[in-house]
Enzyme design. Sequence first.
Site, mmCIF file in Angstrom:
data_model
loop_
_atom_site.group_PDB
_atom_site.id
_atom_site.type_symbol
_atom_site.label_atom_id
_atom_site.label_comp_id
_atom_site.label_asym_id
_atom_site.label_seq_id
_atom_site.Cartn_x
_atom_site.Cartn_y
_atom_site.Cartn_z
ATOM 1 C CG ASP A 147 -2.001 1.197 1.258
ATOM 2 O OD1 ASP A 147 -1.433 2.295 0.928
ATOM 3 O OD2 ASP A 147 -3.215 0.984 1.370
ATOM 4 C CG HIS A 148 1.400 4.324 -3.114
ATOM 5 N ND1 HIS A 148 0.273 3.987 -3.723
ATOM 6 C CD2 HIS A 148 1.644 5.693 -3.408
ATOM 7 C CE1 HIS A 148 -0.317 5.091 -4.045
ATOM 8 N NE2 HIS A 148 0.594 6.333 -3.822
ATOM 9 C CG HIS A 192 -4.023 4.399 -0.694
ATOM 10 N ND1 HIS A 192 -3.415 3.613 -0.703
ATOM 11 C CD2 HIS A 192 -4.272 4.584 -2.121
ATOM 12 C CE1 HIS A 192 -2.882 2.932 -1.862
ATOM 13 N NE2 HIS A 192 -3.543 3.765 -2.941
HETATM 14 O O1 LIG Z 1 -3.249 4.044 -5.606
HETATM 15 C C1 LIG Z 1 -3.639 5.146 -6.040
HETATM 16 O O2 LIG Z 1 -3.076 6.235 -5.911
HETATM 17 C C2 LIG Z 1 -3.000 7.432 -6.442
HETATM 18 C C3 LIG Z 1 -2.504 8.704 -5.576
HETATM 19 O O3 LIG Z 1 -1.339 8.394 -5.097
HETATM 20 P P1 LIG Z 1 -0.499 9.467 -4.567
HETATM 21 O O4 LIG Z 1 0.553 9.009 -4.118
HETATM 22 O O5 LIG Z 1 -0.225 10.589 -5.727
HETATM 23 O O6 LIG Z 1 -1.378 10.447 -3.448
HETATM 24 C C4 LIG Z 1 -4.262 7.597 -7.109
HETATM 25 O O7 LIG Z 1 -4.274 8.536 -8.087
HETATM 26 C C5 LIG Z 1 -4.693 6.450 -7.834
HETATM 27 O O8 LIG Z 1 -5.918 6.488 -8.659
HETATM 28 C C6 LIG Z 1 -4.573 5.205 -7.019
HETATM 29 O O9 LIG Z 1 -4.936 4.046 -7.543
#
Ligand SMILES: O=C1O[C@H](COP(=O)(O)O)[C@@H](O)[C@H](O)[C@H]1O
Length: 499
Positions: free
Chosen positions: A179-180, A242
């Site tokens: 989960d990044h 997230h």
């Molecule tokens: O996992 C996802 O995250 C991005 C947003 O990530 P961020 O690190 O730029 O805040 C989101 O745009 C995408 O739809 C989603 O799959």
Amino acid sequence: MESMTFVLFGATGDLAKRKIYPALYNLYLDKKMPSTFSIIGVGRRDWSDEEFQASIEKSVRTFSRRSQVDAQQMDEFVAAFRYCAVDVTDPQAFFPLLETVKQREAALQIPENRMFYLSVAPEFFDVITSNIKTSGLGTTKGWKRLIIEKPFGNDLKSAQQLNEKLSTAFEEEEIYRIDHYLGKPMVQNLEALEFANPVFQALWNNQYIANVQITAGETVGVEERAGYYDHVGAIRDMVQNHMLQMLMMTAMHLPKRITANDIRAQKRQVMEAVRPLQKEEISQQVVRGQYGAGEILDKHVVGYRAEPGVQPYSMTDTFVAARVWIDDPFWKGVPFYIRTGKRMKEKSTRIVIEFKNPLEQLYQHQQEKPAPNLLIISVNPDEGIALQVNSKNPSNSGKIEPVTVDFSAGTKDVPEAYELLLFDALRGDSTYFAHWKEVELSWMWVEPILEAFRENLVPLHTYPAGSYGPDASEELLLADGFQWWLDKAPEREPIPSHS
Ligand SMILES: O=C1O[C@H](COP(=O)(O)O)[C@@H](O)[C@H](O)[C@H]1O
Ligand SMILES: NC(=O)C1=CN([C@@H]2O[C@H](COP(=O)(O)OP(=O)(O)OC[C@H]3O[C@@H](n4cnc5c(N)ncnc54)[C@H](OP(=O)(O)O)[C@@H]3O)[C@@H](O)[C@H]2O)C=CC1
């Protein structure tokens, strides 16, 4: 760190190019890779090792956070890469892959430590793990680990089925679910903020905190991803993973020991205490929105339904806000508000803790009551912590005014989420990966919302692109006497008082 082989499925794909190779390269430069390692890229296309290595160099030069690339270091880095064309749906194709892995292990004289990274569409997660097992690729004299990308299932049932399949080939301790957001430095920093600071530790409960607001706003729209996004919406794309992970990280309490298992147990306890939603009351607790046309950074943008690939009458949510209750002794009575959306006014991920304001009464003689203390944790794009306190302003007749004590780190050159996460996985630290129980509990909480959306029990509000979402999202907080803090909205209703 032990030498190992990294087998990357989806090596020719977008994520590998934009995130994984630049992260591995930066780890290499920072001497955070094992002294000897081998990386085998897997894709369908018929590439030679040289073509593959050239594509890695290109992706690092294009996407690495470090703009200067040293030619010699780059040559040494790409020399570790080999390519293997495999159709992952063909079990026979895994035998040549196993041979390549073994040859490299023998040539480099490294132990059979194998890291498998599934950077492919989710429909392949199951077949790849099964073929890893039956081909013998996963039978090693060293360790084996599996890193798996999102999405982890499409609902509770499919997530459970996927997990069952994975667990026939890998133990839970061997599975690293990415989960990044858990790789973002400020999300990781929540642990230190709460546990290493007695001041915050003492305040981290319902005696002092009035509410918590977690926002992940984006200015981008659906872009080229309608094929995926129109089926999942913000609720599956952002909330199930997230947003709930940030909520768990914010609300968890000090474990007896700071280990991966203890921290993940604390997070699980939070999720277990989150009050389940009844389908009938979801429209009171959850706001659903979809962006219409509007202006973003002075540019006109089309509404969601006019985006390429989106169904003309799509009911997909591009915005979700929700009120979440955590029924444990620490948080009883403290609403946690979560909010995420595309095409919002600003790109901003932040957590705002609003403290209770018992001194309001003391200053009743003033026209404006003192603002509440706020702890602002900026996650993205700026990173930092700020505290809003009240202070007398000598240039304004000694009036009490809010001032912000800012410890912001700005946008300095910090490692990216994928660097931190890959480094942890390489050394076997799973603290910042989602445990199956967290994933399952999150799906359980989300499931009635999915149903309510499907059955249209929650209105779909249209909000103009470039705004903070539908008015209903403001009303969600106003109903409790609160407001979303720090929005750059031009006009606001006066803040109602609350005790
Ligand atoms: O996992 C996802 O995250 C991005 C947003 O990530 P961020 O690190 O730029 O805040 C989101 O745009 C995408 O739809 C989603 O799959
Ligand atoms: N891209 C991103 O920003 C993000 C992606 N993710 C997740 O990461 C994963 C990968 O996404 P992304 O890189 O964008 O996807 P891409 O479509 O860009 O890449 C897919 C990869 O899978 C390979 N592939 C497809 N079918 C087969 C097959 N039958 N056998 C072997 N290899 C195959 C492709 O190889 P070839 O092209 O050679 O056929 C390619 O390398 C997904 O789970 C996605 O949800 C998560 C967060 C962000």
